[in-house]
Scaffold this motif. Sequence first.
Motif, mmCIF file in Angstrom:
data_model
loop_
_atom_site.group_PDB
_atom_site.id
_atom_site.type_symbol
_atom_site.label_atom_id
_atom_site.label_comp_id
_atom_site.label_asym_id
_atom_site.label_seq_id
_atom_site.Cartn_x
_atom_site.Cartn_y
_atom_site.Cartn_z
ATOM 1 N N THR A 229 0.823 -1.199 0.000
ATOM 2 C CA THR A 229 0.000 0.000 0.000
ATOM 3 C C THR A 229 0.861 1.253 0.000
ATOM 4 O O THR A 229 0.334 2.351 -0.008
ATOM 5 C CB THR A 229 -0.931 0.014 1.229
ATOM 6 O OG1 THR A 229 -0.134 -0.072 2.427
ATOM 7 C CG2 THR A 229 -1.896 -1.152 1.178
ATOM 8 N N THR A 230 2.169 1.097 0.045
ATOM 9 C CA THR A 230 3.068 2.242 0.018
ATOM 10 C C THR A 230 3.320 2.640 -1.433
ATOM 11 O O THR A 230 3.813 1.830 -2.215
ATOM 12 C CB THR A 230 4.406 1.914 0.697
ATOM 13 O OG1 THR A 230 4.169 1.524 2.047
ATOM 14 C CG2 THR A 230 5.324 3.125 0.665
ATOM 15 N N PRO A 231 2.985 3.859 -1.833
ATOM 16 C CA PRO A 231 3.187 4.255 -3.226
ATOM 17 C C PRO A 231 4.657 4.218 -3.622
ATOM 18 O O PRO A 231 5.535 4.628 -2.857
ATOM 19 C CB PRO A 231 2.643 5.691 -3.268
ATOM 20 C CG PRO A 231 1.739 5.788 -2.083
ATOM 21 C CD PRO A 231 2.345 4.907 -1.040
ATOM 22 N N ALA A 232 4.926 3.703 -4.821
ATOM 23 C CA ALA A 232 6.290 3.615 -5.325
ATOM 24 C C ALA A 232 6.261 3.575 -6.839
ATOM 25 O O ALA A 232 5.263 3.171 -7.452
ATOM 26 C CB ALA A 232 6.991 2.374 -4.775
ATOM 27 N N LEU A 233 7.361 3.981 -7.455
ATOM 28 C CA LEU A 233 7.540 3.880 -8.903
ATOM 29 C C LEU A 233 8.261 2.577 -9.213
ATOM 30 O O LEU A 233 9.178 2.179 -8.495
ATOM 31 C CB LEU A 233 8.347 5.068 -9.425
ATOM 32 C CG LEU A 233 7.764 6.454 -9.128
ATOM 33 C CD1 LEU A 233 8.715 7.538 -9.618
ATOM 34 C CD2 LEU A 233 6.390 6.621 -9.770
ATOM 35 N N ASP B 59 -3.365 5.174 -2.681
ATOM 36 C CA ASP B 59 -3.056 6.247 -1.734
ATOM 37 C C ASP B 59 -2.886 7.584 -2.459
ATOM 38 O O ASP B 59 -3.325 8.626 -1.977
ATOM 39 C CB ASP B 59 -1.777 5.903 -0.966
ATOM 40 C CG ASP B 59 -1.438 6.931 0.094
ATOM 41 O OD1 ASP B 59 -2.151 6.982 1.114
ATOM 42 O OD2 ASP B 59 -0.459 7.696 -0.098
ATOM 43 N N VAL B 60 -2.266 7.537 -3.639
ATOM 44 C CA VAL B 60 -2.077 8.763 -4.422
ATOM 45 C C VAL B 60 -3.429 9.279 -4.916
ATOM 46 O O VAL B 60 -3.717 10.478 -4.844
ATOM 47 C CB VAL B 60 -1.129 8.524 -5.607
ATOM 48 C CG1 VAL B 60 -0.890 9.818 -6.373
ATOM 49 C CG2 VAL B 60 0.195 7.943 -5.126
ATOM 50 N N PHE B 61 -4.269 8.363 -5.393
ATOM 51 C CA PHE B 61 -5.595 8.758 -5.861
ATOM 52 C C PHE B 61 -6.384 9.453 -4.759
ATOM 53 O O PHE B 61 -6.991 10.507 -4.974
ATOM 54 C CB PHE B 61 -6.347 7.539 -6.378
ATOM 55 C CG PHE B 61 -7.757 7.832 -6.825
ATOM 56 C CD1 PHE B 61 -7.997 8.332 -8.093
ATOM 57 C CD2 PHE B 61 -8.831 7.635 -5.983
ATOM 58 C CE1 PHE B 61 -9.294 8.617 -8.514
ATOM 59 C CE2 PHE B 61 -10.125 7.916 -6.384
ATOM 60 C CZ PHE B 61 -10.351 8.409 -7.656
ATOM 61 N N ALA B 62 -6.370 8.876 -3.561
ATOM 62 C CA ALA B 62 -7.119 9.463 -2.449
ATOM 63 C C ALA B 62 -6.601 10.853 -2.106
ATOM 64 O O ALA B 62 -7.387 11.773 -1.825
ATOM 65 C CB ALA B 62 -7.036 8.541 -1.230
#
Length: 209
Positions: free
Chosen positions: A16-20, A49-52
């Motif tokens: 759930t941690t955003p990453a590239l 998470d980024v969307f939210a």
Amino acid sequence: MSVQFQASLFDAAQTTTPALTGLASTRRTPLSAGAWIDIRPNWVSGADDVFAALVDDVPWRAEQRQMWDKVVDVPRLVHTYMPGDPLPHALLDDARDALSDHYADELGEPFVSAGCCYYRDGRDSVAWHGDDLGRGRHQDTMVAIVSFGDPRRLQLRPRGGGTSVSFTMGHGDLLVMGGSCQRTWEHAVPKTAHAGPRISVQFRPRNVF
């Protein structure tokens, strides 16, 4: 702002941690007249998470435009982060920097602005256009789009007529329009009968609109 969005099952299974996830596997599709498209599916992991954050923290605004003899609502919400403006999620800073590094030899300059479009459902759309109000009208340039939320179809067609192509952009996908694309091709996000909320973030170099 409250929205209904089905969280990514892939993200839930992984992290759930955003990453590239890197740009090495980006694939290029040549178009005509020196234009091209790069695609990197699932570039952003943990994209929920980024969307939210984008839904809640971007100062979305509705715009209107003159159409014939009346003023109509633009069918999407928008906001643009200009050079130097803080972005609403740290991953977007990382994305901008990664794109600037990856395309440095071809583009010759960094991506500096981030335009955001919020398509609330399938009725929201964007008509045929090119980002050619600045240097894109006269010079080769790039526009990098990162998509969050429900999948939507991006269509492209040559200016003046010709066969169109389309790409479905999913949650966390990257699409880069490069070469002469902004002045020799047009792109659009058409309306669709069934779609949930989707946000696109468009990274651009200076003076490209």
